[in-house]
Design a protein around this motif. Structure first.
Motif, PDB file in Angstrom:
ATOM      1  N   ARG A  31       0.658  -1.384   0.055  1.00 14.50           N
ATOM      2  CA  ARG A  31       0.073   0.024  -0.060  1.00 14.50           C
ATOM      3  C   ARG A  31       0.877   1.372   0.079  1.00 14.50           C
ATOM      4  NH1 ARG A  31      -5.264   1.570   0.712  1.00 14.50           N
ATOM      5  NH2 ARG A  31      -5.519   3.253   1.911  1.00 14.50           N
ATOM      6  N   ASP A  82      -1.175  -3.635   5.610  1.00 14.58           N
ATOM      7  CA  ASP A  82      -1.847  -2.436   5.308  1.00 14.58           C
ATOM      8  C   ASP A  82      -1.555  -1.141   6.061  1.00 14.58           C
ATOM      9  OD1 ASP A  82      -3.765  -0.906   3.966  1.00 14.58           O
ATOM     10  OD2 ASP A  82      -5.322  -1.466   5.139  1.00 14.58           O
ATOM     11  N   ASP A  94      -2.760   3.391   7.227  1.00 15.51           N
ATOM     12  CA  ASP A  94      -3.658   4.435   7.068  1.00 15.51           C
ATOM     13  C   ASP A  94      -3.119   5.460   8.169  1.00 15.51           C
ATOM     14  OD1 ASP A  94      -5.564   6.079   6.034  1.00 15.51           O
ATOM     15  OD2 ASP A  94      -7.179   5.267   7.436  1.00 15.51           O
ATOM     16  N   ALA A  98      -6.366  -5.217   7.151  1.00 19.79           N
ATOM     17  CA  ALA A  98      -6.515  -3.828   6.828  1.00 19.79           C
ATOM     18  C   ALA A  98      -6.874  -2.970   8.027  1.00 19.79           C
ATOM     19  CB  ALA A  98      -7.883  -4.019   5.955  1.00 19.79           C
ATOM     20  N   ARG A 113      -8.308   1.066   9.012  1.00 17.53           N
ATOM     21  CA  ARG A 113      -8.818   2.369   8.345  1.00 17.53           C
ATOM     22  C   ARG A 113      -9.112   3.341   9.711  1.00 17.53           C
ATOM     23  NH1 ARG A 113      -6.993   0.463   4.747  1.00 17.53           N
ATOM     24  NH2 ARG A 113      -7.833   0.049   2.720  1.00 17.53           N
ATOM     25  N   SER A 129     -10.085  -2.463  12.428  1.00 16.38           N
ATOM     26  CA  SER A 129      -8.933  -2.951  11.770  1.00 16.38           C
ATOM     27  C   SER A 129      -9.730  -4.428  11.685  1.00 16.38           C
ATOM     28  CB  SER A 129      -7.997  -3.414  13.055  1.00 16.38           C
ATOM     29  OG  SER A 129      -8.338  -3.993  14.147  1.00 16.38           O
ATOM     30  N   VAL A 158     -10.830  -7.179   0.450  1.00 14.24           N
ATOM     31  CA  VAL A 158     -10.840  -5.646   0.226  1.00 14.24           C
ATOM     32  C   VAL A 158     -11.666  -4.972   1.320  1.00 14.24           C
ATOM     33  CG1 VAL A 158     -10.728  -3.647  -1.192  1.00 14.24           C
ATOM     34  CG2 VAL A 158      -9.982  -5.860  -1.963  1.00 14.24           C
TER      35      VAL A 158
END
Length: 931
Positions: A304, A350, A352, A393, A395, A405, A440
């Motif tokens: 990423r 990942d 963020d 992931a 965000r 998460s 995703v």
């Protein structure tokens, strides 16, 4: 922290008139402002207001001084003698700042309530590689690996359009999309392919998704894309690219709204896209942009990449421990990027970034979420533990300072970033797929939606709108609630690792266990047959046995030193069964409880389930039934631990599934049959022999099923809650009532006294009589408990909305534990009421959270005597607290259980646990008596 908390209690009790009285103390003759010392403030405020204690006013004064010092706002901080003083301006500044901070913290700690999950039917046959949102048209786009693009409506999420992306460089069957990003300011979409090129599609052209530019000549396949445009300066924009060669490349545009790249010819209209070579960009032949690169990730794929406008830097991650995260700082045009490398134990999937808090969150392969200050490379500023599988992931929710998460085992966690605690955990609602699944995660914060792709499947979670302030019992979502018939109290647990005891008669809080499992959440609880021992199961894989003075007697290593998701603890006379994360039962035998740390024994029956065991039920003398994620039931002889027979609602489907898996043909079908609760129906032995039902189950499909365990047959099934996802249930000890609850907080009470008593040739789909329904919660109900309190049958329910509710049967809500106004139960409430009746909630073999079904129900006289003994024991413990803390400095001081698991211990030492012992670090009880 204590100062702020207690002062806050005083502030919440003061009225407007009280504050006006306080203000008058700071006004001298002629409205002249005065400053008061600590002694003056305490005495004058306490005598003038007439509310609160001197200690509370002293804490309020200290809080004003500390807060104003911290913010450099204390103007009249000392007189000539150096004594601290405050004025009214200082008090009001403190109140405003504290209220503002409190409101922000409450907003950050708000646990969202989710709508029922929505599964979209996509046109994709291959895995979805990206989900994006188009601001101008208000549509969502999902793009698959093969280039199929689907457009979805913003409101109802209906499928509006299907389009096939074209790339003349490769044949359609060889097309492979790797990443998609929206260029919002120029109305374009950039798509990268395995053909080592990036195509730019125009969203405003006459032909949909017409390819305008094609960037070619990249040395490696681009894997991830990111686009940033300056919010106020339209001449600044950056496209970042991460590839399979470990290289991060960037195109910095000078005038993107005029043209991204220069045209090679003067032709106005062309059918084909303009070809842009990467070599030309590096050489500076396009004056409208320039490039930047770094190769700090080495040969490892870049997972990423992001451009952070506030830092003017590129941040990227890889699965290499040596280059888990790399920040490339942009200096000025023509100067290479200044690179900073961050290392982790196993690499990163990942990342963020939150610009307001200046924090970078990374999703670790080692199951951890790390929080980084971009200027500190030595170590992370925070570590979020709780996942038991690789985190894939992360965000940030910018508006609430929360972090989402998602892990490989399909567990979603919501974190409060400020406290670094998990405030919500969501599992079991996601579809069952193969272990190797392309996933995703896309967050659309404006609409509070989460999009998940599991291969070709699209899954949506959406947050419900808040409906004003609500009464809560816990600070975190409640996971379990039990009734202790010995102490006549309610016990509840939450994801913040707290356990609270409540008075049933008034709803007052009695005791509060803090950090029972450290930072790990409590997933479920159980009581032993004597009601003097509490079993708590944490996501750290440990089951702890407590008394109600806050002493931990044993630690059961259920997860074998691994973090696991425990769904149920079933305590029998000679064994403790723990389940939830694997296909075999984890058993602890009575002879193992001679030590503080207890290791599991081998389950003699071995593995007989095809999926994880989620729940179990026991029927004396030796019948045990377990239910798994795939809907399969196994009947065991608990004495020999041998599997006797299996039950399944659709045997033909089970045979087809087994054949599919054995042949390796196709993906395993996703399960909609997962069983969440199991109960034996009391007094049904004769009916079961004749062919009637003696077992009831429920699960994630909203169905309730009645089974005959002797003939291995399904007797009846009905839908208790339509379109509600997973449900839970409980059964009364007399076998008359069945209570079910869903993910929206609704409860239903059914009369099953005469239901399925007689055999039937076919499965009955008729529902039993519905006696009542109620809606005491705003979110998912996590646990139900029926209890006989005095002569009244009461219903306890816990929910993810942080509340524990009490209701009369069949369906009238009394209130929520912890509410400001205490209730008083109507009717007799003494232990003598209902003498001779079965005591529900005390010893119930069918209750998944209750224990020791082989013990007989004690009489009221025995209960009273046992209560007196426990009271005397507590008194002795309080008197000898200091001595006990010194004497119990080693785990071996915890004495073994007697013949009946959970009965009184033979010794009197080790009744409290010292803070200084890491292996026995349990927080003492705080006793809070409601006002």
């Amino acid at each position: 922290m204590e100062t702020k908390m207690q002062a806050g209690l005083l502030e919440s009790r003061l009225s407007v008139e009280d504050y006006e009285t306080l203000q008058s103390l700071f006004l001298g003759d002629g409205e002249e402002a005065l400053s008061l010392s600590r002694t003056e403030f305490i005495e004058q405020a306490w005598s003038a207001v007439g509310r609160g204690s001197r200690e509370e006013y002293g804490l309020l004064f200290d809080s004003v001084v500390v807060t104003q010092d911290k913010r450099n706002l204390l103007f009249d901080s000392a007189d000539e003698q150096g004594e601290r003083k405050v004025d009214w301006e200082g008090v009001t500044s403190f109140l405003l700042l504290e209220l503002s901070e409190k409101e922000e913290n409450e907003r950050a700690a708000t646990v969202p309530r989710w709508k029922p999950p929505l599964t979209l039917t996509p046109p994709h046959r291959d895995p979805v590689h990206q989900v994006v949102y188009l601001r101008d048209s208000g549509r969502y786009l999902s793009v698959s690996k093969g280039g199929t693009l689907a457009a979805w409506a913003e409101e109802e999420l209906a499928l509006l359009q299907i389009h096939r992306l074209r790339n003349d460089s490769v044949r359609p069957k060889d097309l492979w999309v790797t990443a998609v990003v929206v260029l919002h300011d120029v109305h374009k979409v950039a798509v990268s392919y395995t053909s080592k090129e990036v195509c730019f599609y125009d969203l405003l052209s006459k032909q949909p998704f017409n390819c305008q530019y094609k960037l070619q000549g990249l040395k490696c396949t681009p894997l991830c894309l990111d686009y940033w445009s300056h919010p106020t300066d339209p001449s600044q924009a950056v496209l970042a690219i991460g590839d399979t060669g470990g290289k991060v490349s960037a195109i910095c545009f000078r005038s993107p709204q005029i043209s991204l790249f220069e045209r090679l010819s003067q032709v106005v209209e062309t059918e084909s896209a303009d070809i842009v070579k990467w070599r030309e960009l590096v050489q500076g032949r396009h004056s409208c942009c320039y490039t930047l690169t770094h190769h700090a990730h080495g040969p490892v794929w870049v997972r990423r990449v992001r451009f952070l406008g506030s830092l003017d830097a590129f941040v990227s991650c890889s699965t290499s421990p040596q280059s888990s995260m790399v920040i490339g700082w942009r200096e000025r045009e023509g100067v290479p990027l200044r690179v900073t490398t961050f290392r982790t134990e196993k690499g990163t999937n990942d990342l963020d970034y939150h610009p307001g808090m200046n924090l970078i969150a990374t999703a670790g392969i080692d199951n951890k979420v790390l929080l980084w200050n971009p200027y500190v490379i030595s170590k992370p500023v925070g570590i979020l533990r709780g996942h038991i599988s690789s985190v894939i992931a992360v965000r940030f929710i910018m508006g609430k300072k929360q972090l989402i998460s998602f892990s490989k085992d399909k567990v979603l966690r919501l974190w409060d970033v400020a406290s670094q605690l998990c405030i919500q955990r969501i599992a079991g609602v996601f579809p069952k797929t193969q272990e190797e699944c392309h996933t995703v995660l896309f967050l659309h914060e404006e609409h509070s939606r989460l999009f998940f792709s599991f291969n070709s499947l699209l899954f949506v979670l959406e947050v419900k709108k808040e409906e004003g302030r609500r009464v809560t019992s816990h600070e975190n979502p409640v996971t379990c609630v039990l009734y202790n018939s010995l102490f006549r109290q309610v016990v509840s647990s939450d994801t913040g690792s707290s356990v609270i005891c409540w008075l049933v008669d008034t709803g007052q809080k009695v005791k509060h266990f803090h950090r029972c499992h450290g930072d790990s959440e409590i997933s479920t609880m159980a009581l032993d047959g004597t009601q003097t021992r509490l079993f708590t199961a944490g996501t750290d894989g440990v089951v702890k046995i407590w008394d109600f003075n806050g002493h931990c007697h044993h630690r059961l290593n259920a997860g074998r030193d691994q973090a696991v998701a425990i769904s149920q603890v079933l305590v029998l006379k000679r064994t403790v069964l723990v389940m939830g994360w694997e296909r075999m039962l984890t058993v602890f035998r009575l002879h193992s409880f001679s030590q503080f740390f207890v290791q599991p024994s081998e389950w003699k029956g071995g593995v007989h389930h095809h999926d994880d065991i989620l729940c179990a039920a026991f029927l004396p003398p030796q019948t045990l039934v377990t239910g798994s994620y795939d809907g399969e039931l196994t009947v065991w002889n608990n004495a020999t631990e041998n599997a006797l027979r299996k039950l399944h609602p659709d045997p033909e489907r089970e045979r087809r599934k087994a054949q599919t898996v054995s042949n390796g043909s196709g993906e395993e079908p996703e399960s909609t049959e997962a069983i969440t609760r199991l109960f034996f129906l009391p007094g049904r032995m004769g009916a079961a022999t004749a062919g009637g039902a003696d077992l009831v189950s429920c699960g994630i499909s909203g169905l309730v099923r009645f089974w005959n365990t002797i003939r291995s047959s399904l007797v009846a099934e009905f839908t208790a809650h339509k379109d509600s996802g997973s449900i839970v249930m409980t059964v009364s000890a007399c076998g008359q009532f069945l209570v079910t609850a869903d993910m929206q907080g609704r409860l239903k009470t059914w009369n099953i006294q005469e239901f399925c008593l007689q055999p039937n040739n076919q499965v009955t789909n008729d529902a039993p009589d519905l006696l009542g329904s109620l809606h005491p919660h705003l979110d998912c109900v996590t646990h139900l408990e029926l209890c006989l309190h005095g002569d009244r049958l009461l219903l306890l329910s816990s929910s993810s909305d942080c509340s524990v509710a009490l209701s009369y049967m069949p369906g009238v809500t009394v209130g929520v534990f912890g509410q400001e106004e205490h209730w008083r139960l109507i009717g007799p409430g003494s232990p003598e009421a209902g003498e001779g009746e079965p005591r529900e909630g005390m010893v119930n073999p069918q209750r998944p959270s209750h224990t020791d079904p082989d013990l007989e129900h004690p009489s009221p006289q025995v209960m009273e005597k046992r209560g007196e003994e426990v009271g005397k024991e507590e008194a002795r413990e309080d008197k000898s607290l200091e001595r006990d803390e010194l004497e119990s400095s080693h785990p071996s001081d915890s004495l073994p259980l007697s013949d009946d698991l959970g009965r009184r211990y033979t010794g009197e030492q080790g009744l409290r646990v010292n803070y200084s012992r890491p292996h026995l670090r349990e927080t003492p009880l705080n006793t809070d008596v409601g006002n």
